[in-house]
Scaffold this active site. Structure first.
Site, PDB file in Angstrom:
ATOM      1  CE  LYS A  22     -25.638   8.705   5.068  1.00 58.01           C
ATOM      2  NZ  LYS A  22     -25.424   9.022   3.664  1.00 58.01           N
ATOM      3  CG  ASN A  23     -24.007  12.429   5.446  1.00 62.75           C
ATOM      4  OD1 ASN A  23     -23.954  11.322   4.903  1.00 62.75           O
ATOM      5  ND2 ASN A  23     -25.018  13.262   5.256  1.00 62.75           N
ATOM      6  CB  CYS A 118     -29.867   9.817  -2.707  1.00 65.03           C
ATOM      7  SG  CYS A 118     -29.997   8.621  -1.382  1.00 65.03           S
ATOM      8  NE  ARG A 123     -26.109  14.515  -4.161  1.00 57.79           N
ATOM      9  CZ  ARG A 123     -26.232  13.669  -3.134  1.00 57.79           C
ATOM     10  NH1 ARG A 123     -26.773  12.492  -3.293  1.00 57.79           N
ATOM     11  NH2 ARG A 123     -25.812  14.019  -1.930  1.00 57.79           N
ATOM     12  CG  ASP A 306     -29.821  14.897   4.119  1.00 58.77           C
ATOM     13  OD1 ASP A 306     -30.095  15.108   2.928  1.00 58.77           O
ATOM     14  OD2 ASP A 306     -28.705  14.483   4.489  1.00 58.77           O
ATOM     15  NE  ARG A 398     -26.991   4.894  -0.140  1.00 55.30           N
ATOM     16  CZ  ARG A 398     -26.750   5.689  -1.170  1.00 55.30           C
ATOM     17  NH1 ARG A 398     -27.487   5.607  -2.243  1.00 55.30           N
ATOM     18  NH2 ARG A 398     -25.783   6.555  -1.127  1.00 55.30           N
TER      19      ARG A 398
HETATM   20  C1  UD1 Z   1     -24.071  16.148   1.552  1.00 62.03           C
HETATM   21  C2  UD1 Z   1     -24.725  14.994   2.239  1.00 62.03           C
HETATM   22  C3  UD1 Z   1     -26.218  14.946   1.918  1.00 62.03           C
HETATM   23  C4  UD1 Z   1     -26.880  16.290   2.226  1.00 62.03           C
HETATM   24  C5  UD1 Z   1     -26.113  17.423   1.600  1.00 62.03           C
HETATM   25  C6  UD1 Z   1     -26.624  18.796   2.022  1.00 62.03           C
HETATM   26  C7  UD1 Z   1     -22.946  13.342   2.334  1.00 62.03           C
HETATM   27  C8  UD1 Z   1     -22.402  12.060   1.841  1.00 62.03           C
HETATM   28  N1  UD1 Z   1     -24.086  13.761   1.787  1.00 62.03           N
HETATM   29  O1  UD1 Z   1     -24.206  15.921   0.142  1.00 62.03           O
HETATM   30  O2  UD1 Z   1     -26.817  13.926   2.714  1.00 62.03           O
HETATM   31  O3  UD1 Z   1     -28.193  16.276   1.688  1.00 62.03           O
HETATM   32  O4  UD1 Z   1     -24.718  17.363   1.955  1.00 62.03           O
HETATM   33  O5  UD1 Z   1     -26.612  18.918   3.398  1.00 62.03           O
HETATM   34  O6  UD1 Z   1     -22.426  13.950   3.252  1.00 62.03           O
HETATM   35  N2  UD1 Z   1     -23.029  21.864  -5.352  1.00 62.03           N
HETATM   36  C9  UD1 Z   1     -22.518  22.418  -6.493  1.00 62.03           C
HETATM   37  N3  UD1 Z   1     -21.216  22.159  -6.807  1.00 62.03           N
HETATM   38  C10 UD1 Z   1     -20.416  21.382  -6.020  1.00 62.03           C
HETATM   39  C11 UD1 Z   1     -20.950  20.828  -4.854  1.00 62.03           C
HETATM   40  C12 UD1 Z   1     -22.284  21.073  -4.535  1.00 62.03           C
HETATM   41  O7  UD1 Z   1     -23.212  23.120  -7.229  1.00 62.03           O
HETATM   42  O8  UD1 Z   1     -19.242  21.196  -6.356  1.00 62.03           O
HETATM   43  C13 UD1 Z   1     -24.452  22.117  -4.985  1.00 62.03           C
HETATM   44  C14 UD1 Z   1     -25.292  20.855  -4.967  1.00 62.03           C
HETATM   45  O9  UD1 Z   1     -25.788  20.546  -6.250  1.00 62.03           O
HETATM   46  C15 UD1 Z   1     -26.375  21.235  -4.000  1.00 62.03           C
HETATM   47  C16 UD1 Z   1     -25.647  22.121  -2.988  1.00 62.03           C
HETATM   48  O10 UD1 Z   1     -24.475  22.569  -3.649  1.00 62.03           O
HETATM   49  O11 UD1 Z   1     -27.349  21.998  -4.652  1.00 62.03           O
HETATM   50  C17 UD1 Z   1     -25.262  21.435  -1.696  1.00 62.03           C
HETATM   51  O12 UD1 Z   1     -24.552  20.252  -1.996  1.00 62.03           O
HETATM   52  P1  UD1 Z   1     -23.519  19.591  -0.991  1.00 62.03           P
HETATM   53  O13 UD1 Z   1     -23.622  20.276   0.340  1.00 62.03           O
HETATM   54  O14 UD1 Z   1     -22.188  19.519  -1.628  1.00 62.03           O
HETATM   55  O15 UD1 Z   1     -24.109  18.146  -0.861  1.00 62.03           O
HETATM   56  P2  UD1 Z   1     -23.354  16.752  -0.901  1.00 62.03           P
HETATM   57  O16 UD1 Z   1     -21.957  16.895  -0.354  1.00 62.03           O
HETATM   58  O17 UD1 Z   1     -23.553  16.118  -2.231  1.00 62.03           O
END
Ligand code: UD1
Length: 432
Positions: A22-23, A118, A123, A306, A398
């Site tokens: 999915k991702n 979620c 985030r 996850d 989802r």
């Molecule tokens: C994606 C996945 C989610 C998974 C996560 C970590 C999708 C749609 N979702 O979420 O299922 O749980 O990766 O493997 O692909 N962070 C910051 N600043 C940013 C971006 C992230 O501080 O600009 C932090 C986040 O708060 C979190 C960490 O970095 O603590 C990892 O986040 P990230 O890998 O970006 O997760 P998502 O892309 O939201």
């Protein structure tokens, strides 16, 4: 109102086929509009987040043709350069933020509503914004959400302060059509980062190093059409592996890349499961009570956040005390209260869950707080004595294709039920 009715206690046995990731699919579909030529994407999972992004692509002027349940033909030539991506679907899913990177790369302009996803803690998207700015875009938070514009994008050296899957992919997308070379340091190494890079390379991009923490992108002038098949979903596969462990079953999880599952297999072996890997399958079996272990969630190749709720459910039934520490998201233990209704003995302190394994869970009425926690609660219900009703299953839908059907094929007693009230206010129950 829809819910899953589960009668627990059956060990899962048999074979299950895993869908596309999915991702990876969310990002690949968003990137597919970066060329004006037609792109064919295969192995697209049929889950509600994916149906949402496909609908968004259509709503902004893209052409989306469904060839079969898992194959789509997409053409982004009808999308205007000044398009505003602003609708409820965008705000519902997380992966919609990939449209910022793809539109900014293609048109040097993107105006996209803030993403949803979620509720597992804050985030932020500061690293995405930092990357777009480094490439020369002016980025501001303004209606409809995030607005990014550049006269032209130029390659840059970008150091990510945190390892983020989303920002690594988003910056990669924008940089593919920038002038010159971009280097992303401290990049995420998740399999879907590699898959998106492979997809864009098949469209003519020049990305090297995806899967390591330094990604180099040589900008190209344009991208072209391609046909591409998405990798299997690591988290769906892991969920079935842990369901086999929790129910003391014997399941062959098919259509997987075992390398992507190594952190999961290692923990299952450590707690006493048998795990046999072959080319594109992994067989997980468990007999008797499993043992304790400690887990820390980390970016890939560490243990995935996850899969944290699913392993907590398994450890909740294991002998001894286990500690699960969540290092990626702040509020990812909301499901523990639901698990307590089933008899689990878990205390959350800060970002750790201290789990005293119990002999068995008992069926209960519980709600999914989010996608992965919802799947984990289904695993708990499958392992429990008695019946459970699991509500808020729209979260589970989802990200899991045919979840009850696949579990039923493994011998589980699970049905999706819809309830309504008749004209006299009496509850009507219907199996969907
Ligand atoms: C994606 C996945 C989610 C998974 C996560 C970590 C999708 C749609 N979702 O979420 O299922 O749980 O990766 O493997 O692909 N962070 C910051 N600043 C940013 C971006 C992230 O501080 O600009 C932090 C986040 O708060 C979190 C960490 O970095 O603590 C990892 O986040 P990230 O890998 O970006 O997760 P998502 O892309 O939201």
């Amino acid at each position: 109102m829809e819910f899953y009715l589960v009668k627990g206690g059956c060990p899962l046995t048999g074979e299950v086929e895993i869908a596309g990731a999915k991702n990876a699919a969310l990002a690949i579909l968003a990137a597919s509009i970066m060329t004006n030529e037609t792109v064919t994407v295969e192995n697209v999972p049929d889950v509600s987040d994916i149906r949402a992004i496909l609908r968004v692509i259509e709503m902004i002027g893209g052409y989306v043709e469904k060839i079969d349940r898992h194959t789509y033909r997409i053409n982004g030539s009808g999308i205007r350069s000044d398009v505003e991506v602003n609708n409820d679907l965008v705000r519902r899913i997380r992966g919609s933020y990939y449209l910022i990177g793809s539109l900014l790369g293609k048109y040097k302009s993107a105006a996209v509503a803030m993403p949803g996803g979620c509720n597992i803690g804050p985030r932020p998207i500061d690293q995405h914004i930092k990357g777009f700015r480094a490439l020369g875009a002016a980025v501001r938070v303004a209606p409809p959400g995030l607005v990014a514009k550049a006269s032209h994008l130029r390659g840059a050296h970008i150091y990510q302060d945190v390892v983020s899957v989303g920002s690594t992919i988003n910056i990669m997308m924008a940089a593919v059509l920038a002038e010159g070379t971009t280097i992303i340091e401290n990049a995420a190494k998740e399999p879907h980062v590699v898959d998106v890079a492979n997809f864009m390379n098949s469209m003519g991009a020049r990305i090297k190093g995806a899967g390591t923490d330094v990604i180099r992108i040589r900008g190209v002038e344009r991208l072209h059409g391609t046909t591409y098949s998405i990798i299997p979903d690591q988290i769906e596969a892991g969920t079935f592996m842990f369901a086999a462990a929790a129910t003391r079953g014997d399941v062959v999880v098919k259509n997987v890349i075992p390398k992507h599952l190594e952190s999961l297999s290692a923990k299952l072996i450590e707690i006493g499961c048998q795990v046999i890997e072959s080319d594109d399958k992994v067989r997980v079996s468990a007999t008797g009570r499993l043992g304790k272990t400690n887990i820390k969630t980390l970016p890939y190749p560490g243990f995935p956040t996850d899969m944290q709720p699913q392993i907590t459910v398994v450890l909740g039934l294991s002998g001894g005390t286990s500690i699960v520490t969540e290092n990626v998201f702040e509020s990812r233990f909301k499901y523990v209260d639901e698990l307590a209704k089933m008899g689990a003995s878990i205390t959350v302190e800060g970002n750790s869950a201290i789990i005293d394994g119990v002999e068995s869970y008992v069926g209960a009425h519980i709600s999914s707080p989010d996608l992965r926690a919802g799947a984990a609660l289904v695993i708990a219900a499958l392992a429990a004595h008695g019946s459970s009703e699991i509500y808020d299953i729209h979260y589970i839908e989802r990200g899991y294709e045919d979840f009850p059907e696949k579990l039923r094929a493994l011998g589980a007693d699970i049905v999706k039920v819809d309830t309504d009230k008749d004209e006299f206010g009496q509850k009507l129950v219907r199996v969907v």
